[in-house]
Design a protein around this motif. Structure first.
Motif, PDB file in Angstrom:
ATOM      1  N   ASP A  80       0.765  -1.342  -0.091  1.00 28.08           N
ATOM      2  CA  ASP A  80      -0.026   0.071  -0.061  1.00 28.08           C
ATOM      3  C   ASP A  80       0.838   1.245  -0.061  1.00 28.08           C
ATOM      4  O   ASP A  80       1.997   1.218   0.473  1.00 28.08           O
ATOM      5  N   GLU A 111      -8.160   5.403  -2.526  1.00 29.10           N
ATOM      6  CA  GLU A 111      -8.324   4.793  -3.991  1.00 29.10           C
ATOM      7  C   GLU A 111      -7.969   3.186  -3.831  1.00 29.10           C
ATOM      8  O   GLU A 111      -7.200   2.781  -3.262  1.00 29.10           O
ATOM      9  N   GLY A 112      -8.595   2.429  -4.777  1.00 28.83           N
ATOM     10  CA  GLY A 112      -8.332   1.146  -4.730  1.00 28.83           C
ATOM     11  C   GLY A 112      -9.184  -0.082  -3.860  1.00 28.83           C
ATOM     12  O   GLY A 112      -9.026  -1.100  -3.938  1.00 28.83           O
ATOM     13  N   TYR A 165      -3.827  10.817   1.809  1.00 26.44           N
ATOM     14  CA  TYR A 165      -4.464  10.028   0.781  1.00 26.44           C
ATOM     15  C   TYR A 165      -3.715   8.401   0.641  1.00 26.44           C
ATOM     16  O   TYR A 165      -2.809   8.273   0.745  1.00 26.44           O
ATOM     17  N   LYS A 172      -3.603   4.963  -1.076  1.00 23.79           N
ATOM     18  CA  LYS A 172      -3.677   4.048  -2.177  1.00 23.79           C
ATOM     19  C   LYS A 172      -3.573   2.469  -1.939  1.00 23.79           C
ATOM     20  O   LYS A 172      -2.533   2.031  -1.506  1.00 23.79           O
ATOM     21  N   ASN A 230      -3.270  -0.991  -2.816  1.00 26.69           N
ATOM     22  CA  ASN A 230      -2.854  -1.921  -3.796  1.00 26.69           C
ATOM     23  C   ASN A 230      -3.077  -3.479  -3.199  1.00 26.69           C
ATOM     24  O   ASN A 230      -3.040  -4.459  -4.035  1.00 26.69           O
TER      25      ASN A 230
END
Length: 309
Positions: free
Chosen positions: A31, A49-50, A85, A87, A89
């Motif tokens: 991440d 996101e994701g 923020y 993200k 993964n």
């Protein structure tokens, strides 16, 4: 510096015999967390996101922000303003330490942003607090390797005693994530609350053998020790085709194969990258027979852990 990005890797917890006390980090996936200092006080999760919109933005519920809040309070800077923020993964409920990676990346990022007031190992309690929010248990077998890298033994929790185990150079990990989701709480519910003394003795021997095999190093000993007689027999029932998958992986040449964390991701350890890749293909083929899509990740053991990008 006002903004920083940090990365934290996926992890394999338990490592077969080391239920709740052992884990290691891989190179990928992982991440990413971007943190920005702001003038207004308070921690805000600006965007994720994701995750398909499934993770909470509330700072007291998201593992990245929970970890940052605990860190800021500990260093007496709880009035600091931080925007996060995230993200993702790592897939949720994958058994690859998704919640731990978010917390570890956030902690390494905020610690660096504020001038490294704490040592890396001192960040562990804040990551564990994030795990408590995520799954109800402040366990360290994912967050410790994600933060510190390599193989990590959690010798005890009261007080917290975390020990890094040397990693052999020629050791590769295969992760195969089938498109299933298993919640940690559900995987824990199937576990027995008591175990026969015979099983306990077998498990103690295997975890000691695994540690000794890594330290010598002795790959044969590692392979013989990657056996779990406590959690795996019942958790395997939640993963379609697990017994055959494990058999095929070992036949291909892997040292051993097991459930990563609480599943459904499968891990295998090998002594060569090409062998690790071949093992991944064999496991993926087994899932395909069951009409399950999957992703394969192959990497060396990550001895560094979370890092500033």
């Amino acid at each position: 510096m006002k903004t920083i990005k940090a990365f934290a890797p996926a992890t394999v917890a338990n490592v077969s015999c080391g239920f709740d006390v052992f884990g290691f980090a891989v190179e990928q996936p992982g991440d990413e967390v971007t943190l920005t200092l702001k003038k207004e006080p308070g921690v805000v999760v600006k965007k994720i996101e994701g995750d398909g919109g499934r993770l909470p933005l509330a700072p007291e519920k998201n593992t990245a922000s929970v970890a940052v809040l605990a860190f800021l309070e500990a260093i007496d800077r709880k009035d600091e303003g931080v925007e996060i923020y995230l993200k993702k993964n790592l897939p949720l409920g994958s058994g690859m330490g998704s919640s731990a990676a978010s917390a570890a990346a956030a902690l390494v990022g905020i610690n660096h942003l504020l001038g490294e007031p704490l040592q890396r190992k001192e960040l562990l309690p804040f990551a564990m607090e994030a795990e408590r929010v995520a799954c109800g248990s402040a366990h360290a077998d994912n967050v410790a390797p994600s933060l510190l890298g390599g193989f990590v033994l959690i010798r005890g929790y009261d007080p917290l005693d975390v020990v890094g185990i040397p990693t052999p150079e020629d050791l590769y990990c295969t992760l195969v994530h089938p498109h299933l989701e298993l919640k940690t709480e559900d995987s824990r519910q199937v576990l027995r609350t008591s175990i026969p003394l015979k099983d306990a003795i077998t498990q103690w021997g295997n975890i000691a053998g695994l540690v000794a095999g890594l330290m010598k190093p002795d790959f044969g000993l590692i392979g013989r020790s990657l056996k779990d007689v406590i959690a795996e027999p019942v958790r395997a029932l939640l993963i379609p085709g697990f017994d055959e998958i494990k058999e095929k992986a070992v036949e291909t040449g892997a040292l051993g194969c097991g459930i990563s964390g609480s599943g459904p991701t499968i891990f295998a350890l090998s002594t060569e990258r090409e062998l690790a890749s071949r093992t991944g293909k064999v496991i993926q083929q087994q899932f395909q027979k069951l009409k399950l899509e999957s992703e394969v990740y192959v990497s060396k053991i990550n001895t560094r852990g979370a890092k500033v990008v």
